[in-house]
Every structure is written in C-alpha cells, then in structure tokens.
Scaffold this motif. Structure first.
Motif, short mmCIF file in Angstrom:
data_model
loop_
_atom_site.label_atom_id
_atom_site.label_comp_id
_atom_site.label_asym_id
_atom_site.label_seq_id
_atom_site.Cartn_x
_atom_site.Cartn_y
_atom_site.Cartn_z
N ARG A 318 0.84 -1.11 -0.14
CA ARG A 318 -0.04 0.09 0.10
C ARG A 318 0.93 1.24 0.19
O ARG A 318 0.59 2.33 -0.56
CB ARG A 318 -1.01 -0.11 1.15
CG ARG A 318 -1.99 -0.94 1.19
CD ARG A 318 -2.81 -1.51 2.28
NE ARG A 318 -3.72 0.02 2.51
CZ ARG A 318 -4.47 0.18 3.53
NH1 ARG A 318 -4.64 -0.92 4.31
NH2 ARG A 318 -5.41 1.05 3.81
N THR A 321 1.59 1.73 -3.48
CA THR A 321 0.36 2.33 -4.17
C THR A 321 0.47 3.83 -3.76
O THR A 321 0.07 4.75 -4.84
CB THR A 321 -0.80 1.46 -3.81
OG1 THR A 321 -0.49 0.35 -4.31
CG2 THR A 321 -1.96 2.14 -4.53
N GLU A 373 -2.32 -0.41 -11.37
CA GLU A 373 -3.41 -1.15 -10.42
C GLU A 373 -4.82 -0.34 -10.31
O GLU A 373 -4.73 0.74 -10.40
CB GLU A 373 -2.81 -1.35 -9.10
CG GLU A 373 -1.58 -2.41 -9.12
CD GLU A 373 -1.07 -2.41 -7.62
OE1 GLU A 373 -1.70 -1.75 -6.69
OE2 GLU A 373 0.02 -3.03 -7.59
N ASP A 374 -5.75 -0.90 -10.03
CA ASP A 374 -6.98 -0.32 -9.80
C ASP A 374 -7.04 0.81 -8.74
O ASP A 374 -7.50 1.82 -8.71
CB ASP A 374 -8.15 -1.16 -9.31
CG ASP A 374 -8.75 -1.90 -10.72
OD1 ASP A 374 -8.31 -1.81 -11.84
OD2 ASP A 374 -9.26 -3.26 -10.50
N GLN A 375 -6.31 0.36 -7.83
CA GLN A 375 -6.07 1.27 -6.53
C GLN A 375 -5.38 2.69 -6.96
O GLN A 375 -5.91 3.63 -6.52
CB GLN A 375 -5.52 0.49 -5.40
CG GLN A 375 -5.25 1.54 -4.06
CD GLN A 375 -6.45 2.17 -3.43
OE1 GLN A 375 -7.59 1.28 -3.78
NE2 GLN A 375 -6.44 3.01 -2.70
N ARG A 378 -7.87 4.45 -8.86
CA ARG A 378 -8.91 5.22 -7.90
C ARG A 378 -8.45 6.48 -7.11
O ARG A 378 -8.91 7.56 -6.69
CB ARG A 378 -9.16 4.10 -6.70
CG ARG A 378 -10.22 4.58 -5.70
CD ARG A 378 -10.71 3.51 -4.86
NE ARG A 378 -11.34 2.35 -5.46
CZ ARG A 378 -10.47 1.04 -5.67
NH1 ARG A 378 -9.55 1.22 -4.83
NH2 ARG A 378 -11.11 0.13 -6.07
N LEU A 379 -6.81 6.38 -6.54
CA LEU A 379 -6.36 7.65 -6.11
C LEU A 379 -6.35 8.74 -6.94
O LEU A 379 -6.64 9.88 -6.51
CB LEU A 379 -4.93 7.28 -5.44
CG LEU A 379 -4.73 6.13 -4.45
CD1 LEU A 379 -3.21 5.72 -4.27
CD2 LEU A 379 -5.27 6.71 -3.06
N ASP A 402 -11.59 4.98 0.84
CA ASP A 402 -10.88 4.21 1.81
C ASP A 402 -9.64 5.06 2.23
O ASP A 402 -9.47 6.12 2.06
CB ASP A 402 -10.06 2.93 0.97
CG ASP A 402 -9.38 3.46 -0.30
OD1 ASP A 402 -8.86 4.52 -0.38
OD2 ASP A 402 -9.18 2.76 -1.28
N ASP A 404 -6.32 5.20 2.02
CA ASP A 404 -5.43 5.56 1.13
C ASP A 404 -5.60 6.84 0.61
O ASP A 404 -4.98 7.79 0.35
CB ASP A 404 -5.06 4.40 0.11
CG ASP A 404 -4.63 3.08 0.75
OD1 ASP A 404 -4.80 2.78 1.73
OD2 ASP A 404 -3.64 2.60 0.00
N THR A 405 -7.01 6.91 0.05
CA THR A 405 -7.44 8.05 -0.69
C THR A 405 -7.55 9.17 0.39
O THR A 405 -7.33 10.22 0.17
CB THR A 405 -8.92 7.86 -1.30
OG1 THR A 405 -8.71 6.77 -2.15
CG2 THR A 405 -9.29 9.02 -1.91
#
Length: 467
Positions: A318, A321, A373-375, A378-379, A402, A404-405
């Motif tokens: 993470r 990411t 990656e999808d994450q 998303r960010l 989430d 991370d965001t």
C-alpha cells in the motif's frame, strides 16, 4: 530485471514454489540412495566454488569502489561461503587427499558462517560507506581462517573439529539457529520486494530460501542421499541468485537494498525510476515539461502521503501504491490548456470546471496506458473527494473513500496551502495544519490529519505547540 506490476499474486506463488519445492521433491521423489564418484564431487563442487569465490571477491571490489557497505557485506558473506565450499570440494577424499575431516567440517560450516555474516546487515552501522574498511578486515580474517583450516586439516587431520552427525540433536540445534538467521534476512528481503516489485529483489528472496534449503540438506541428510546433492546445487544457486542481484544493482549505479531491508517508502518517490519504473518516470517528466509547479507539487504530496502511510502502519504494497498514486494524482492536468493551468490569477467558473475534470482525465489516461493497479486509478480519480460529500468529481461520501484516498487528500490540501501561487501567498505550516484540524471529521479524516501532524512534528519540534 523489470518490475512486477499487477501480476503480484501469481508471481509470489510461482516464487514460493520455486523456493521451497526442489529439495523436498528431490528427497521424497528421487532415489533413496545414490553413489556418485568422488571425481564428480571434486569437479562439480570444488571447481565451481572456485569460480564463485572469484566472483564474490570481484563483487566485493566493486562494492569498495562504489563505497557501498551493503554490497561489501554480501561480498564478504559469499566470499567466505564460496571459499569454504571450494575447500569442501577440493578436500574430496581420494582425489588430492585421502580420508580427512576437512571435507566434512568445511561443508558443514559453509551455510552457518554465511548466514551469520548476512545477518550482520541488520546492524545499521554496517550498511554505510564507513563500514567498508571493517568489512574488508572481516573478509580477510575469514579467508585467512579458511586457508589455515585447509592447511592444518591436510597436515594434521586430528586438529579439525568434528561436525554434528546428520539429524542429531546438535545438528538440529545448529539448523534452527541457521534458519533463524536466514529467516531474518529473508523477511527483510521480502519487505523490500513488496515495496519495489523488482524481479531482481524477488531473486534475492528465492536465493535465500535456496540457501536455507541447502542448510537443511547439509545438516539432516548424508552424502548417500540424493537430497544432499541437490542441497549442494541449491547452495551454489542461492549464492548466484543473491550475488547476481547485488551485482545488477551495482551495474545500475544504485545501492543494493534487499538484504538490509532498510528501504523506506519515501525513497520510492525520490528514486521513482529505480523503484517504480521508467513508465512512472516518463509521466512525471511529461508533467514537469507541462508545468513545473504541478510536478513538484505531486512529488511533495507523494512523499508526505507515504510518510503518513508509514506513520499509520500501512504494509509495503500500500505504501508503493501511495507513492505511485501521489506522483500521478495530477497527471490529468496534462490535458488542461496552458492558459487555464498557468493563468496568473484566480480562475473563473468556466475555467474552474475545466480544472475539475483533471481527475477523470487522469484516470482515463492511465487506463489507456495500461499496467496500473485499480487502487492507483482510484487515488488519481478520487483525491479531491471529501468525507462530507463536498468534493469532486462525484461527490463521494465517507463510506466510499478508503484510507489511502483519505491520506492523499489530506497531504494534497496541505501542500497546496503551504505553496505560493500567483493569486495568493503561501500559508504557514501552522496555519495550514490548523485548517486541516478544523475540517477533521467533516471533510478530512482525523487519523490522517493527526498522522501528518506527527510527521511534521518530528521534522520541526516546535510546530505542534504553535498549532
């Protein structure tokens, strides 16, 4: 070797099988007992180990030239291991000498000695340039001791100490100690790989597992069993895998990090080409050419985000990411016209709406490029969303954002506030942090604001008192 991106789960499964299957498969599926001519052991082990010793010495020399204590430490460990293994092969009974204790002792000592030296990488004092000279002394002492062992063992065989019988209690104790040493180094190497996703770092993990497997074979089996011979192969393969990865790092001009396990998430941001890949570097360069301020802003936000993630205890994957998402969160501004992006004044409503489309444009660009990656997507898409639904582009609420965001959103706003813009002066760090605390629990996640405050407090101790 390249980066391992969204193929991580299958790659880890394959690496785990490659690391753990060879020895048990050879032992349980291979022949029960075998008879291998002494000449084969002499040539295959002794002469191969001589070449490995020379390669390890060269690795040490390159590390010395680069003032890389980590590389010199690995070179020291592998020089000792390869030299012991070479002595083990050369002492094969019936070739140069008759029956002797050197062959047994040198074979049994190879992996424990190497594991003990590699475990020294846990000491921060032995990682920097200042450790090069002490490590060279250590290498010299080990090589001298191995040389003395060989000479005395050949002249006075009774002086060579006995080694534990295979599978005996002393052998089991030595095995547990050795596995603990290799496990310590292996866990640090795995942590580094999960941060970098580099194939070379994964090779280090596999190589260390092979060395641990070879230790099992050396202490639990005897030379009549097929698994014992496979253990010799794993021993040489492990040295080649780990040493090769370190040599590759030196060739690239970067310090070797897997065994030390001291790579921080923040270094992913400062050295993105080495640890995140040339595709990330290419995008950040394009953003810098478009607007230097935006690229510098994204780099600062990525660094703060990773620091906050470390403060909150996020795992390596993470953190990686966050580093990637932070560096690319404003990549959609590549599609914003210069007259809007670089306007020397406040934006009007129409221009602001153009700016508000950059999260969607950024996600679209990364999807078209592929490999993200999808994450990360998303960010890039959600970094302007707020817990109370007041953000954009979709007005998402707390349940849809989430951690991370939330981290990225807090760090993005903080850096924007303390940066000088053409239409306003920069806020002080105290004022920006106070604003985030005021909005904590409504627009911003309170945990993230608190974590950012602690990070900043360590950099400037008086800051918290002023907030």
């Amino acid at each position: 070797m390249g980066l391992v991106r969204d193929r991580l789960p299958p790659v880890l499964v394959f690496a785990a099988a490659l690391a753990t299957v060879p020895l048990p498969a050879a032992h349980f599926l291979g022949p029960g007992e075998i008879s291998v001519p002494a000449s084969v052991h002499f040539a295959a082990v002794g002469q191969t180990a001589i070449f490995a010793t020379a390669a390890a010495i060269i690795l040490t020399a390159i590390g010395v030239a680069r003032h890389d204590g980590r590389a010199v430490l690995v070179g020291t460990a592998f020089t000792a291991m390869a030299a012991l293994l070479a002595l083990h092969g050369l002492a094969t009974p019936g070739i140069i000498l008759g029956f002797n204790g050197v062959v047994s002792f040198s074979g049994g000592a190879t992996l424990p000695v190497g594991g003990a030296v590699l475990a020294l990488s846990a000491l921060p004092a032995l990682r920097g340039p200042e450790s090069v000279r002490p490590l060279l002394w250590l290498q010299g002492v080990l090589l001298a001791a191995i040389g003395v062992l060989g000479v005395l063992g050949w002249i006075f065989p009774s002086l060579v100490p006995a080694v534990p019988e295979p599978a005996s209690l002393p052998a089991i104790i030595l095995l547990l100690v050795g596995l603990a040493l290799y496990g310590l180094v292996g866990l640090r190497a795995l942590h580094t790989f999960l941060l970098t996703r580099r194939g070379a770092d994964l090779c280090v993990v596999v190589g260390l597992a092979w060395l641990a497997g070879a230790l099992v074979a050396a202490l639990m089996l005897d030379f009549r069993q097929f698994g014992w011979w496979v253990g010799h192969g794993l021993e040489l393969g492990g040295i080649a895998a780990v040493g090769g990865a370190v040599a590759l790092d030196l060739h690239r001009g970067v310090q070797s990090r897997p065994l030390a396990g001291d790579l921080r998430g923040s270094e992913l941001v400062s050295e993105e080409q080495a640890f995140l890949g040339s595709h990330i570097r290419a995008l950040t360069v394009s953003l810098a050419e478009k607007d230097e301020y935006t690229e510098e802003h994204t780099r600062r936000v990525a660094l703060r985000s990773v620091q906050v993630g470390e403060e909150l205890g996020l795992p390596p994957g993470r953190l990686r990411t966050l580093a990637t998402g932070g560096l690319l969160h404003d990549i959609g501004k590549l599609s914003v016209p210069d007259e809007v992006l670089k306007k020397p004044g406040a934006l009007d409503q129409e221009e602001y709406e153009v700016i508000q489309r950059h999260p969607e444009n950024g996600r679209r660009l990364l999807r078209e490029l592929g490999g993200f990656e999808d994450q990360v997507l998303r960010l890039v898409h959600d970094h302007h969303e707020r817990l109370d639904g007041s953000g954009y582009p979709q007005g998402l609420s707390a349940t849809e954002l989430d951690l991370d965001t939330r981290i990225l959103a807090v760090c993005d706003v903080y850096d924007a506030l303390i940066s000088t813009r053409v239409y306003r002066a920069a806020w002080s760090a105290e004022k920006a942090l106070a604003f985030l605390f005021e909005q904590a629990g409504t627009a911003f996640d309170a945990r993230c604001v608190e974590a950012l405050s602690r990070v900043l407090e360590r950099e400037a101790p008086p800051l918290r008192a002023a907030v």
